[in-house]
Each structure stands twice: as C-alpha cells, then as structure tokens.
Design an enzyme around this catalytic site. Structure first.
Site, mmCIF file in Angstrom:
data_model
loop_
_atom_site.group_PDB
_atom_site.id
_atom_site.type_symbol
_atom_site.label_atom_id
_atom_site.label_comp_id
_atom_site.label_asym_id
_atom_site.label_seq_id
_atom_site.Cartn_x
_atom_site.Cartn_y
_atom_site.Cartn_z
ATOM 1 N N CYS A 51 0.843 -1.183 0.000
ATOM 2 C CA CYS A 51 0.000 0.000 0.000
ATOM 3 C C CYS A 51 0.887 1.244 0.000
ATOM 4 C CB CYS A 51 -0.908 -0.014 1.232
ATOM 5 S SG CYS A 51 -1.895 1.479 1.428
ATOM 6 N N CYS A 54 0.260 3.194 3.816
ATOM 7 C CA CYS A 54 0.755 2.652 5.092
ATOM 8 C C CYS A 54 1.815 1.569 4.952
ATOM 9 C CB CYS A 54 -0.414 2.128 5.919
ATOM 10 S SG CYS A 54 -1.154 0.594 5.315
ATOM 11 N N CYS A 102 -5.124 0.927 6.514
ATOM 12 C CA CYS A 102 -5.324 2.379 6.467
ATOM 13 C C CYS A 102 -6.632 2.782 5.795
ATOM 14 C CB CYS A 102 -4.156 3.064 5.779
ATOM 15 S SG CYS A 102 -4.051 2.774 3.998
ATOM 16 N N CYS A 122 -8.318 -5.228 -9.890
ATOM 17 C CA CYS A 122 -7.891 -4.177 -10.820
ATOM 18 C C CYS A 122 -7.446 -2.994 -9.974
ATOM 19 C CB CYS A 122 -9.069 -3.831 -11.720
ATOM 20 S SG CYS A 122 -8.659 -2.742 -13.074
#
Length: 145
Positions: A51, A54, A102, A122
């Site tokens: 991510c 985070c 997050c 996706c």
C-alpha cells in the site's frame, strides 16, 4: 495462518502530508488513474506490492498478471490484507477494495480473472509501491497522531 491486521482508524486528512497529490486523490478520494498510465503495469520482477500509504504488503508479484485492462491486475491478494464494500458510483454495483490497515482505496475486484480464483483485482498503480525481492521492506507507517 494469516495474521490479524488492526485497522488504524486514522482520519484520511492525516495521510495528506505523506503522499503526493495524485496518490492521495486515489487512495483517500477514491479517484481512478488513467488506464495505461502506471509503470507498474509492466513490472514483472519477483517482489511485493505494498500500500502506498501505510506500506502494508497487499500482493505478491506471483499473483500479478496482464489483464489487458490498463491497470495492474492480480488474481489474489495476500490473506487478510484487503477489505471490500459495494460501490454504486457507476449505477451498476461493483466491489471496491481497500487496504485493511489504512482504508486506502486500491481499486475494484471483478469475477473475470484467471484460475485459480477467477478474480481480477484491478488496482490503481498510484495506490501501490513495488518492492523488488531481496530489497528491505519498509516499516509500516502511520501518520502522526
């Protein structure tokens, strides 16, 4: 066995100083980047996709495939890392997914992917960072409280 990830429960505004504007708009404004605009579409090395907010690992590179959609696509996520909810923004319901830690918006999951799952996660490339195999994973981060 997967570990349980505790959601941070931090207001999205606190992520703004940690992200550039386009990434913030995708992750916390639920924007979508233009198809074909992400360099991650062509990433084929072994590694981990985390991510962009985070740094929670979300996908192993072995889960990635070329869907032809113009966005990085995966047939599976790492266990316990993704949360979902229904999205009705385009009239037809879609399943939106986000980072469980997050809450950052990653993309949408569709039932038109390859075996073994038949799913296509996706993903917006701006919502991810790629860490090549052998490089140190960054520590999980959170905004200042």
């Amino acid at each position: 066995m997967s570990e349980s990830i505790k959601p941070l429960g931090v207001d999205s505004e606190r992520w703004k100083p940690l992200l550039d504007t386009p990434a913030y708009k995708v992750l916390f404004g639920e924007a979508t980047e233009r198809p074909g605009s992400s360099e991650l579409n062509h990433e084929t090395r072994p590694g981990t996709f985390i991510c962009a907010a985070c740094y929670l690992p979300l996908f192993d590179a072995g889960m990635k495939y070329d869907s032809g959609s113009g966005w990085p696509s995966f047939f599976e996520s790492l266990p316990g890392r993704i949360g979902t909810r229904e999205d009705f923004k385009l009239t037809m319901p879609r399943t939106e997914y986000h980072c469980i830690r997050c809450g950052g918006h990653q993309g949408h999951v569709f039932p038109d992917g390859p075996p073994p799952t038949g799913l296509r996660y996706c993903n917006n490339g701006l919502a991810l960072v790629f860490i090549p195999e052998g490089e140190r994973m960054p520590d999980l981060r959170q905004p200042d409280q």
